[in-house]
Structures are given as structure tokens and as C-alpha cells.
Design a protein around this motif. Sequence first.
Motif, PDB file in Angstrom:
ATOM      1  N   ALA A   1       0.862  -1.181   0.000  1.00  0.00           N
ATOM      2  CA  ALA A   1       0.000   0.000   0.000  1.00  0.00           C
ATOM      3  C   ALA A   1       0.895   1.225   0.000  1.00  0.00           C
ATOM      4  O   ALA A   1       2.029   1.177   0.462  1.00  0.00           O
ATOM      5  CB  ALA A   1      -0.914   0.001   1.229  1.00  0.00           C
ATOM      6  N   GLY A   2       0.382   2.308  -0.524  1.00  0.00           N
ATOM      7  CA  GLY A   2       1.132   3.559  -0.547  1.00  0.00           C
ATOM      8  C   GLY A   2       0.248   4.706  -0.133  1.00  0.00           C
ATOM      9  O   GLY A   2      -0.974   4.627  -0.241  1.00  0.00           O
TER      10      GLY A   2
ATOM     11  N   VAL B   1       5.684   3.774   1.242  1.00  0.00           N
ATOM     12  CA  VAL B   1       5.223   2.444   0.847  1.00  0.00           C
ATOM     13  C   VAL B   1       5.278   1.509   2.055  1.00  0.00           C
ATOM     14  O   VAL B   1       6.294   1.456   2.753  1.00  0.00           O
ATOM     15  CB  VAL B   1       6.106   1.874  -0.288  1.00  0.00           C
ATOM     16  CG1 VAL B   1       5.748   0.433  -0.601  1.00  0.00           C
ATOM     17  CG2 VAL B   1       5.992   2.742  -1.529  1.00  0.00           C
ATOM     18  N   ALA B   2       4.184   0.792   2.296  1.00  0.00           N
ATOM     19  CA  ALA B   2       4.135  -0.256   3.311  1.00  0.00           C
ATOM     20  C   ALA B   2       4.015  -1.587   2.572  1.00  0.00           C
ATOM     21  O   ALA B   2       3.093  -1.782   1.793  1.00  0.00           O
ATOM     22  CB  ALA B   2       2.953  -0.046   4.245  1.00  0.00           C
ATOM     23  N   ALA B   3       4.984  -2.471   2.791  1.00  0.00           N
ATOM     24  CA  ALA B   3       5.051  -3.736   2.062  1.00  0.00           C
ATOM     25  C   ALA B   3       4.962  -4.898   3.039  1.00  0.00           C
ATOM     26  O   ALA B   3       5.791  -5.016   3.939  1.00  0.00           O
ATOM     27  CB  ALA B   3       6.358  -3.795   1.271  1.00  0.00           C
ATOM     28  N   GLY B   4       3.947  -5.740   2.870  1.00  0.00           N
ATOM     29  CA  GLY B   4       3.723  -6.852   3.789  1.00  0.00           C
ATOM     30  C   GLY B   4       4.193  -8.176   3.229  1.00  0.00           C
ATOM     31  O   GLY B   4       4.149  -8.413   2.023  1.00  0.00           O
TER      32      GLY B   4
ATOM     33  N   GLU C   1      -4.429 -11.780   4.811  1.00  0.00           N
ATOM     34  CA  GLU C   1      -5.331 -10.677   5.133  1.00  0.00           C
ATOM     35  C   GLU C   1      -4.775  -9.743   6.215  1.00  0.00           C
ATOM     36  O   GLU C   1      -4.808  -8.536   6.047  1.00  0.00           O
ATOM     37  CB  GLU C   1      -6.702 -11.200   5.542  1.00  0.00           C
ATOM     38  CG  GLU C   1      -7.666 -10.068   5.859  1.00  0.00           C
ATOM     39  CD  GLU C   1      -9.017 -10.582   6.295  1.00  0.00           C
ATOM     40  OE1 GLU C   1      -9.710  -9.815   6.973  1.00  0.00           O
ATOM     41  OE2 GLU C   1      -9.373 -11.717   5.968  1.00  0.00           O
ATOM     42  N   PRO C   2      -4.229 -10.256   7.344  1.00  0.00           N
ATOM     43  CA  PRO C   2      -3.696  -9.326   8.346  1.00  0.00           C
ATOM     44  C   PRO C   2      -2.565  -8.469   7.804  1.00  0.00           C
ATOM     45  O   PRO C   2      -2.498  -7.281   8.094  1.00  0.00           O
ATOM     46  CB  PRO C   2      -3.218 -10.254   9.463  1.00  0.00           C
ATOM     47  CG  PRO C   2      -4.072 -11.464   9.318  1.00  0.00           C
ATOM     48  CD  PRO C   2      -4.247 -11.630   7.828  1.00  0.00           C
ATOM     49  N   ALA C   3      -1.672  -9.047   7.002  1.00  0.00           N
ATOM     50  CA  ALA C   3      -0.573  -8.262   6.437  1.00  0.00           C
ATOM     51  C   ALA C   3      -1.111  -7.216   5.475  1.00  0.00           C
ATOM     52  O   ALA C   3      -0.650  -6.077   5.454  1.00  0.00           O
ATOM     53  CB  ALA C   3       0.431  -9.175   5.739  1.00  0.00           C
ATOM     54  N   ALA C   4      -2.118  -7.583   4.681  1.00  0.00           N
ATOM     55  CA  ALA C   4      -2.706  -6.625   3.744  1.00  0.00           C
ATOM     56  C   ALA C   4      -3.387  -5.491   4.489  1.00  0.00           C
ATOM     57  O   ALA C   4      -3.232  -4.319   4.143  1.00  0.00           O
ATOM     58  CB  ALA C   4      -3.710  -7.330   2.833  1.00  0.00           C
ATOM     59  N   ARG C   5      -4.138  -5.824   5.530  1.00  0.00           N
ATOM     60  CA  ARG C   5      -4.817  -4.784   6.311  1.00  0.00           C
ATOM     61  C   ARG C   5      -3.806  -3.882   7.013  1.00  0.00           C
ATOM     62  O   ARG C   5      -3.967  -2.677   7.078  1.00  0.00           O
ATOM     63  CB  ARG C   5      -5.752  -5.425   7.325  1.00  0.00           C
ATOM     64  CG  ARG C   5      -6.976  -6.039   6.701  1.00  0.00           C
ATOM     65  CD  ARG C   5      -7.876  -6.596   7.797  1.00  0.00           C
ATOM     66  NE  ARG C   5      -9.022  -7.266   7.252  1.00  0.00           N
ATOM     67  CZ  ARG C   5     -10.144  -6.669   6.892  1.00  0.00           C
ATOM     68  NH1 ARG C   5     -10.254  -5.365   7.011  1.00  0.00           N
ATOM     69  NH2 ARG C   5     -11.151  -7.357   6.412  1.00  0.00           N
ATOM     70  N   ALA C   6      -2.745  -4.479   7.542  1.00  0.00           N
ATOM     71  CA  ALA C   6      -1.732  -3.685   8.230  1.00  0.00           C
ATOM     72  C   ALA C   6      -0.997  -2.779   7.257  1.00  0.00           C
ATOM     73  O   ALA C   6      -0.717  -1.621   7.566  1.00  0.00           O
ATOM     74  CB  ALA C   6      -0.746  -4.594   8.954  1.00  0.00           C
ATOM     75  N   ALA C   7      -0.689  -3.290   6.058  1.00  0.00           N
ATOM     76  CA  ALA C   7      -0.016  -2.454   5.056  1.00  0.00           C
ATOM     77  C   ALA C   7      -0.879  -1.256   4.709  1.00  0.00           C
ATOM     78  O   ALA C   7      -0.402  -0.126   4.637  1.00  0.00           O
ATOM     79  CB  ALA C   7       0.291  -3.274   3.801  1.00  0.00           C
TER      80      ALA C   7
END
Length: 159
Positions: free
Chosen positions: A69-70, A76-79, A137-143
Motif C-alpha cells: 500500500a502507498g 510504501v508499506a510492504a507486507g 489478510e492481516p498483512a494486507a490490512r496492516a499495510a
Amino acid sequence: MRGYGAGSGTLQETAYSDAVADVEDMTVTPDGSRVITANGSHYHHQRWRLSDLTEEAQYGTGPYPSSVAGDSHGTVAAGIVAGGVWDVYVHRPGETAAYRTVALSPPPWAEERVPGRRYDTPHRLSAGGSQDSGRSEPAARAAQALASSTTKVRYRTAP
């Protein structure tokens, strides 16, 4: 991956690359000229020029990128999801080395925690969701949460 343009009034393919495959998640940079991808089989996230889909950079993260996500400033947050551990690497605009890493709680099936690692729950970093509702899903939500300025986890980039 294929790139399309509609500048002439009709949709036309402008770029194609079979080097961009198995994309689990992607985000477009604020200026709209690049895309950053999370491809699960790699050991890094990749940034591609949208004009010709040429790889420009690799973000040092680790195995099995699962989300990216950016924000509007280019942070940029990369999970990743590796060995049952979810980590999110935060990168300053234009930099490919992370300046911050957030280690999320391991999933319920993980028996040990990694010594020296800070654990936070995904629920604190994101709205809703369940740890066991999906591997990434948790990594995506956190990113997404880390790339947003409205989350409890706050950070500011230097002006």
C-alpha cells in the motif's frame, strides 16, 4: 501484466510484460507513473514503470510478499507472510530500504514467537478482520493501515 491508455479516446494497449506475474497485490504511485507489486514467489517487492512495464527497483522486504500500500506522499508499506509470521516493512518515498518494520502477531497455529521481535495485533492496526480469516489478510490490512494517515499507528516523513 498489460498497460492501457485512453488518451486517443479509445482504449489501447500501451505496454505488456510477462515478467510481472502472480501478483497478489499492487499499488500505483501518487504520480501515476509506476506500480509496486507484491508477487508471492519473490523475496522482495518490485516497482515497475507503467509506460513500458520495466522493473525499476526492488524493495528489500523478505520472502513471500503478500500486500503493498502507498500513501499520497509516496511512503510504501510492504507486507510479507513467511513461516507463519506477518511483517510489514515501511519505506520512505523513493527509498527501497525499509526504515521501519512492524512484526504482527503470529497466527494461532504458530507455537513460538521470534526472540527480539515486537508483536502487535492486526486488530490494533486495522479496522475489523480476523487473524484466521486468511493467511495474508492481516498483512494486507496492516499495510493499508500503515500507509494511511488516519490509523492509530502514525508516522510522518521528513518534509
